[in-house]
Design a protein around this motif. Structure first.
Motif, PDB file in Angstrom:
ATOM      1  N   THR A 165     108.627   5.837  23.999  1.00  0.00           N
ATOM      2  CA  THR A 165     109.817   6.205  24.765  1.00  0.00           C
ATOM      3  C   THR A 165     109.468   6.685  26.175  1.00  0.00           C
ATOM      4  OG1 THR A 165     109.795   8.508  23.980  1.00  0.00           O
ATOM      5  CG2 THR A 165     110.975   6.884  22.642  1.00  0.00           C
ATOM      6  N   ILE A 166     108.213   6.511  26.604  1.00  0.00           N
ATOM      7  CA  ILE A 166     107.774   6.984  27.911  1.00  0.00           C
ATOM      8  C   ILE A 166     107.514   5.806  28.847  1.00  0.00           C
ATOM      9  CG2 ILE A 166     105.952   8.247  29.157  1.00  0.00           C
ATOM     10  CD1 ILE A 166     107.793  10.027  27.536  1.00  0.00           C
ATOM     11  N   ASP A 167     107.964   5.912  30.088  1.00  0.00           N
ATOM     12  CA  ASP A 167     107.712   4.896  31.104  1.00  0.00           C
ATOM     13  C   ASP A 167     106.240   4.959  31.509  1.00  0.00           C
ATOM     14  OD1 ASP A 167     108.625   2.925  33.177  1.00  0.00           O
ATOM     15  OD2 ASP A 167     107.921   4.518  34.512  1.00  0.00           O
ATOM     16  N   SER A 173     110.656   9.658  30.757  1.00  0.00           N
ATOM     17  CA  SER A 173     111.302   8.851  29.714  1.00  0.00           C
ATOM     18  C   SER A 173     111.738   7.496  30.257  1.00  0.00           C
ATOM     19  CB  SER A 173     112.522   9.592  29.155  1.00  0.00           C
ATOM     20  OG  SER A 173     112.145  10.759  28.466  1.00  0.00           O
ATOM     21  N   ASN A 174     111.504   6.438  29.478  1.00  0.00           N
ATOM     22  CA  ASN A 174     112.118   5.163  29.815  1.00  0.00           C
ATOM     23  C   ASN A 174     113.566   5.175  29.326  1.00  0.00           C
ATOM     24  OD1 ASN A 174     111.955   4.715  27.025  1.00  0.00           O
ATOM     25  ND2 ASN A 174     110.130   3.431  27.190  1.00  0.00           N
ATOM     26  N   LYS A 175     114.262   4.077  29.521  1.00  0.00           N
ATOM     27  CA  LYS A 175     115.692   4.065  29.146  1.00  0.00           C
ATOM     28  C   LYS A 175     115.873   4.340  27.665  1.00  0.00           C
ATOM     29  CE  LYS A 175     119.983   1.420  29.499  1.00  0.00           C
ATOM     30  NZ  LYS A 175     120.638   0.180  29.996  1.00  0.00           N
ATOM     31  N   ARG A 176     115.050   3.713  26.842  1.00  0.00           N
ATOM     32  CA  ARG A 176     115.156   3.917  25.396  1.00  0.00           C
ATOM     33  C   ARG A 176     114.943   5.388  25.047  1.00  0.00           C
ATOM     34  NH1 ARG A 176     110.669   2.025  20.973  1.00  0.00           N
ATOM     35  NH2 ARG A 176     111.739   2.771  19.118  1.00  0.00           N
ATOM     36  N   GLY A 177     113.888   5.969  25.607  1.00  0.00           N
ATOM     37  CA  GLY A 177     113.589   7.370  25.319  1.00  0.00           C
ATOM     38  C   GLY A 177     114.658   8.304  25.846  1.00  0.00           C
ATOM     39  N   PHE A 178     115.160   7.992  27.048  1.00  0.00           N
ATOM     40  CA  PHE A 178     116.191   8.847  27.634  1.00  0.00           C
ATOM     41  C   PHE A 178     117.434   8.860  26.760  1.00  0.00           C
ATOM     42  CE2 PHE A 178     119.869   9.714  30.287  1.00  0.00           C
ATOM     43  CZ  PHE A 178     119.464  10.859  30.956  1.00  0.00           C
ATOM     44  N   ILE A 239     114.703  13.914  32.420  1.00  0.00           N
ATOM     45  CA  ILE A 239     114.564  12.956  33.515  1.00  0.00           C
ATOM     46  C   ILE A 239     114.130  11.614  32.948  1.00  0.00           C
ATOM     47  CG2 ILE A 239     113.377  12.446  35.683  1.00  0.00           C
ATOM     48  CD1 ILE A 239     112.882  15.482  35.928  1.00  0.00           C
ATOM     49  N   GLY A 240     114.771  10.543  33.398  1.00  0.00           N
ATOM     50  CA  GLY A 240     114.424   9.220  32.897  1.00  0.00           C
ATOM     51  C   GLY A 240     114.464   8.173  33.987  1.00  0.00           C
TER      52      GLY A 240
END
Length: 319
Positions: A165-167, A173-178, A239-240
């Motif tokens: 879930t991390i960019d 966070s990436n979108k999925r994680g956010f 933050i994402g």
């Protein structure tokens, strides 16, 4: 019986716990393997990975108990998360804090307990890896080190869960994680009557800068902007990176005026960061602040879709 005290960082602790997206999930071999090892190493009848929620302790993995959770106010783990080291009760019947605890006077008849906090970022204890016996026993320093080593393995599994879930570029966070973490956080805000705002941030002219100065410089710009967001907002804000040059921040517990102040801090931090560099471009961004309303928004996905439809009329530019 002594009821566990509430940690001073309880709000942040619960946000971190729920952000893990592990509560109420099905059993997983990677966690069960660790509790089996713990049970075997210490030769105890019960070994548990316990997560301490607002009003309960929930067992992600448990060997030797039939229950999946117990109330927090009678839990031993509620006491253990208040500490930095292993919490040890050699004989619960001889300890006035626990002698009349229903988990001692009834099933599972706890006599011995040792629990090592499961510590995530910023010294936040979300639960414990604990061992339990129905007879008193001793517990030495080497035992404590082994239990802590095993607890570290549990935390490592939490981190593996979060990696997806991390960019990779910006380490936020990436979108999925956010969306995973944010929707859980949104539920927490609703349950505790906390205000919530989404701040959408777009880097201006990013594609032109990326084309003119190369992908490496574009990546550098994205990394530095994400780093600025992390220091300009609070640790409790999520933050994402939604993709490309688009970022989003979930701010909780503040009104719109204070939320906008965070954005102006970002602008000032960007100005200071770049004023003494030889960069051949100026970093600028546009933003849009949207209130998340419980009577209107069932999820952050809905807010993002709504914002995308209205962004042309609600965007505010900072220069």
């Amino acid at each position: 019986m002594q009821i566990p005290e509430t940690p001073p960082n309880e709000t942040a602790r619960l946000l971190m716990l729920h952000s893990l997206q592990i509560l109420d999930t099905i059993p997983e071999e990677r966690f069960d393997r660790l509790t089996r090892m713990t049970k075997r190493f210490f030769d105890v009848p019960i070994a548990v990975i316990s997560l301490v929620d607002a009003n309960r302790q929930w067992f992600k993995s448990c060997f030797g108990l039939s229950a999946s959770e117990t109330p927090r106010d009678i839990s031993f783990c509620g006491h253990a998360i208040l500490r930095d080291d292993v919490f040890i009760i050699p004989d619960a019947l001889e300890d006035p804090r626990f002698a009349d605890n229903p988990l001692v006077t009834g099933e599972p008849n706890i006599r011995f307990y040792a629990g090592c906090p499961l510590r995530i970022a910023n010294s936040i204890n979300v639960g414990t890896l604990c061992i339990i016996d129905n007879k008193p026993r001793s517990f030495n320093a080497n035992d404590g080190k082994l239990l802590c080593d095993l607890a570290d393995k549990v935390v490592d599994e939490f981190r593996v869960h979060r990696i997806s879930t991390i960019d990779e570029l910006t380490h936020i966070s990436n979108k999925r994680g956010f969306l995973q973490i944010g929707n859980t956080t949104l539920k927490f805000c609703i349950d505790h009557s906390l205000a919530a705002f989404l701040v959408f941030i777009d880097l201006d002219n990013f594609k032109r800068i990326n084309t003119a100065y190369g992908n490496a410089e574009g990546d550098r710009m994205l990394e530095e902007f994400a780093a600025t967001l992390k220091v300009s907002f609070r640790g409790s804000d999520l933050i994402g990176r939604l993709g490309g040059e688009m970022f989003v921040v979930l701010v909780i517990g503040e009104d719109k005026e204070n939320t906008d102040q965070f954005i102006h801090k970002v602008a000032e931090d960007i100005r200071v960061r770049y004023q003494n560099t030889d960069r051949p471009y100026i970093v600028e961004f546009s933003y849009d602040t949207v209130e998340v309303r419980r009577d209107r928004h069932a999820s952050l996905d809905q807010v993002i879709a709504e914002r995308d439809a209205l962004m042309q009329t609600q965007k505010v530019a900072i220069r």
